[in-house]
Write an enzyme that holds these catalytic residues in place. Sequence first.
Site, PDB file in Angstrom:
ATOM      1  N   GLY A  41      -3.266   5.950  15.684  1.00  0.00           N
ATOM      2  CA  GLY A  41      -3.257   4.184  15.465  1.00  0.00           C
ATOM      3  C   GLY A  41      -1.834   4.159  15.472  1.00  0.00           C
ATOM      4  O   GLY A  41      -0.999   4.693  14.945  1.00  0.00           O
TER       5      GLY A  41
ATOM      6  N   GLY B 119      -0.922   0.324  15.725  1.00  0.00           N
ATOM      7  CA  GLY B 119      -0.716  -1.009  15.486  1.00  0.00           C
ATOM      8  C   GLY B 119       0.434  -1.075  14.917  1.00  0.00           C
ATOM      9  O   GLY B 119       1.520  -0.473  15.190  1.00  0.00           O
TER      10      GLY B 119
ATOM     11  N   VAL C  74       1.865  -1.057  11.976  1.00  0.00           N
ATOM     12  CA  VAL C  74       2.757   0.750  11.088  1.00  0.00           C
ATOM     13  C   VAL C  74       3.109   1.748  11.893  1.00  0.00           C
ATOM     14  O   VAL C  74       4.685   1.948  11.996  1.00  0.00           O
ATOM     15  CB  VAL C  74       2.005   0.475   9.638  1.00  0.00           C
ATOM     16  CG1 VAL C  74       2.965   1.625   9.183  1.00  0.00           C
ATOM     17  CG2 VAL C  74       1.976   0.008   9.195  1.00  0.00           C
TER      18      VAL C  74
ATOM     19  N   LYS D  47      -7.156  -7.415  -4.359  1.00  0.00           N
ATOM     20  CA  LYS D  47      -7.097  -7.168  -3.179  1.00  0.00           C
ATOM     21  C   LYS D  47      -8.401  -8.349  -3.085  1.00  0.00           C
ATOM     22  O   LYS D  47      -9.210  -8.369  -3.381  1.00  0.00           O
ATOM     23  CB  LYS D  47      -7.607  -5.850  -2.849  1.00  0.00           C
ATOM     24  CG  LYS D  47      -7.699  -5.395  -0.814  1.00  0.00           C
ATOM     25  CD  LYS D  47      -6.014  -4.536  -0.986  1.00  0.00           C
ATOM     26  CE  LYS D  47      -5.566  -5.233   0.473  1.00  0.00           C
ATOM     27  NZ  LYS D  47      -4.563  -3.934   0.962  1.00  0.00           N
TER      28      LYS D  47
ATOM     29  N   TYR E  85       3.226   1.920  15.553  1.00  0.00           N
ATOM     30  CA  TYR E  85       4.223   1.994  15.856  1.00  0.00           C
ATOM     31  C   TYR E  85       5.257   2.144  15.817  1.00  0.00           C
ATOM     32  O   TYR E  85       6.119   2.604  16.149  1.00  0.00           O
ATOM     33  CB  TYR E  85       4.024   0.655  17.322  1.00  0.00           C
ATOM     34  CG  TYR E  85       4.386   0.886  18.964  1.00  0.00           C
ATOM     35  CD1 TYR E  85       3.217   1.420  19.092  1.00  0.00           C
ATOM     36  CD2 TYR E  85       5.901   0.780  18.697  1.00  0.00           C
ATOM     37  CE1 TYR E  85       4.062   1.859  20.568  1.00  0.00           C
ATOM     38  CE2 TYR E  85       6.399   0.818  20.124  1.00  0.00           C
ATOM     39  CZ  TYR E  85       5.335   1.711  21.017  1.00  0.00           C
ATOM     40  OH  TYR E  85       6.120   1.493  22.264  1.00  0.00           O
TER      41      TYR E  85
HETATM   42  P1  NAD Z   1      -3.419  -2.364  12.901  1.00  0.00           P
HETATM   43  O1  NAD Z   1      -4.777  -3.393  12.618  1.00  0.00           O
HETATM   44  O2  NAD Z   1      -2.029  -3.475  13.074  1.00  0.00           O
HETATM   45  O3  NAD Z   1      -3.400  -1.488  13.495  1.00  0.00           O
HETATM   46  C1  NAD Z   1      -4.067  -0.640  13.474  1.00  0.00           C
HETATM   47  C2  NAD Z   1      -4.374   0.295  14.589  1.00  0.00           C
HETATM   48  O4  NAD Z   1      -5.535   1.735  14.521  1.00  0.00           O
HETATM   49  C3  NAD Z   1      -4.968  -0.676  15.920  1.00  0.00           C
HETATM   50  O5  NAD Z   1      -4.380  -0.928  16.776  1.00  0.00           O
HETATM   51  C4  NAD Z   1      -5.785   0.014  16.431  1.00  0.00           C
HETATM   52  O6  NAD Z   1      -6.276  -0.129  17.652  1.00  0.00           O
HETATM   53  C5  NAD Z   1      -6.143   1.029  15.710  1.00  0.00           C
HETATM   54  N1  NAD Z   1      -6.726   2.314  15.604  1.00  0.00           N
HETATM   55  C6  NAD Z   1      -8.453   1.890  14.790  1.00  0.00           C
HETATM   56  N2  NAD Z   1      -9.719   2.971  14.901  1.00  0.00           N
HETATM   57  C7  NAD Z   1      -9.364   3.702  15.603  1.00  0.00           C
HETATM   58  C8  NAD Z   1      -8.980   5.417  15.862  1.00  0.00           C
HETATM   59  N3  NAD Z   1     -10.528   5.492  15.191  1.00  0.00           N
HETATM   60  N4  NAD Z   1      -8.179   6.186  16.023  1.00  0.00           N
HETATM   61  C9  NAD Z   1      -7.040   5.995  17.292  1.00  0.00           C
HETATM   62  N5  NAD Z   1      -6.608   4.942  16.983  1.00  0.00           N
HETATM   63  C10 NAD Z   1      -7.370   3.872  16.053  1.00  0.00           C
HETATM   64  O7  NAD Z   1      -2.820  -2.250  11.473  1.00  0.00           O
HETATM   65  P2  NAD Z   1      -1.677  -1.858  10.737  1.00  0.00           P
HETATM   66  O8  NAD Z   1      -1.408  -2.676   9.705  1.00  0.00           O
HETATM   67  O9  NAD Z   1      -0.945  -1.008  11.347  1.00  0.00           O
HETATM   68  O10 NAD Z   1      -1.973  -0.883   9.176  1.00  0.00           O
HETATM   69  C11 NAD Z   1      -2.547   0.427   9.937  1.00  0.00           C
HETATM   70  C12 NAD Z   1      -3.728   1.724   8.554  1.00  0.00           C
HETATM   71  O11 NAD Z   1      -2.482   0.892   6.979  1.00  0.00           O
HETATM   72  C13 NAD Z   1      -4.331   0.765   7.496  1.00  0.00           C
HETATM   73  O12 NAD Z   1      -5.217   1.561   7.155  1.00  0.00           O
HETATM   74  C14 NAD Z   1      -3.721   0.016   6.602  1.00  0.00           C
HETATM   75  O13 NAD Z   1      -4.528  -0.661   5.272  1.00  0.00           O
HETATM   76  C15 NAD Z   1      -2.275   0.833   6.171  1.00  0.00           C
HETATM   77  N6  NAD Z   1      -1.406  -0.656   5.885  1.00  0.00           N
HETATM   78  C16 NAD Z   1      -0.640  -0.870   6.094  1.00  0.00           C
HETATM   79  C17 NAD Z   1      -0.088  -2.270   5.737  1.00  0.00           C
HETATM   80  C18 NAD Z   1       1.180  -2.748   6.926  1.00  0.00           C
HETATM   81  O14 NAD Z   1       1.970  -3.278   5.647  1.00  0.00           O
HETATM   82  N7  NAD Z   1       0.841  -3.684   7.528  1.00  0.00           N
HETATM   83  C19 NAD Z   1       1.127  -1.353   4.594  1.00  0.00           C
HETATM   84  C20 NAD Z   1       0.362  -0.268   3.962  1.00  0.00           C
HETATM   85  C21 NAD Z   1      -1.271   0.372   4.255  1.00  0.00           C
END
Ligand code: NAD
Length: 357
Positions: free
Chosen positions: A181, A183, A185, A80, A187
Amino acid sequence: MSIFTSRDFDGHEAVHGFHDRKSGLKGFIAIHSTALGPGFGGCRMWTYESEDDAIADALRLSRGMSYKNALAGLAYGGGKAVIMGDPRKDKTPELFEAFGRAVDRLGGAYVTAEDVGVSVQDMMAASCTTKFVSGISGKTNGFSGGDPSPRTALGVFEGLRAATRIGLDRDVEGLTVAVQGLGSVGYNLATLLHDAGAKLIVADLSDDALKRAHRDFGAEVVMPRDILSADADILAPCALGGVLNAKSIPHLKAKVVAGAANNQLATSKDGETLMKHGITYAPDYVINAGGIISVAAEYEGASSEAEVQAQINEIGPRTQSLLKEAKRTGRPAAEIADERARALIGHGPAERAIAAE
Ligand code: NAD
């Protein structure tokens, strides 16, 4: 700053610091294990308060990638990258080109892709200076690749359904899911849940995402501080790590927890606490592997969407097998998952058949 005596150090093979004066790039790449292949895992950009925080995150996340890749049956180890900076203010193409050079210097021991704070566009900039990068393709024939988030959501959805069948003895239709959240994933997951007939309670820091969810899904919006204890059947943490802890667990109303966020358990003891509260927990790295499956397939030049979809669909049966064993033995699912992953890392190449048994 200590690495080898840090509580997050777990026999990691390497921790590399990188810096580029011109672009202001600063960060670390941690490689946990290359026993099954090159360390593969995303690059996170975050406003870390200190170098120690950034290193600790890289150590924890790279170990999680080792376990995730092993259980997903991928021929990759865990790695990572973390970039210290504000993704809303500090990003430039030059910074990601410099990051690509830092990855390239490792000669393929680490392969990068997107994570929180890093976009397809950023990885495209990195691809100007290294070939050890994925999550950028957008190919029009064969497997399209690109942004891994929709496929992460698909895998989480399959894992969540499997956990619901074990924990509540039914599918998600008609149940209420609290999504923390919305974001990339979260949504996509909310969309899949809504289409499957689930009711949604949501929280996010962004008003726009909340308005969209209310408009598109009729989701009930709650304050971020209230989402973990929301009156829901299922909780899907899709924002931050460490949300399942001694303080939060006693207040959870959901009987199933299954979400995308990495490192949801604050400590390994919290897996046991969830079990004692009668909560079925689908270990995060088991169900959020859809994204790494996608970027690994793109990196290897997978020929079709169906091939990748089939690999993501295995997350359901894999989660079910794990949770059944947890139920049968009375042990926390997270502990069993760690044990299976460690056995795979310690005993040669991962076999998909073993992980999906
Ligand atoms: P992202 O940054 O797009 O979305 C995160 C969302 O969480 C944002 O909209 C943010 O405003 C919201 N958020 C932050 N703090 C918050 C709180 N206290 N309460 C409510 N909402 C809050 O990230 P992502 O890519 O959607 O990833 C989300 C999680 O999944 C992360 O932990 C990431 O490590 C994990 N993940 C993502 C992927 C991927 O393909 N993107 C793969 C594996 C794991």
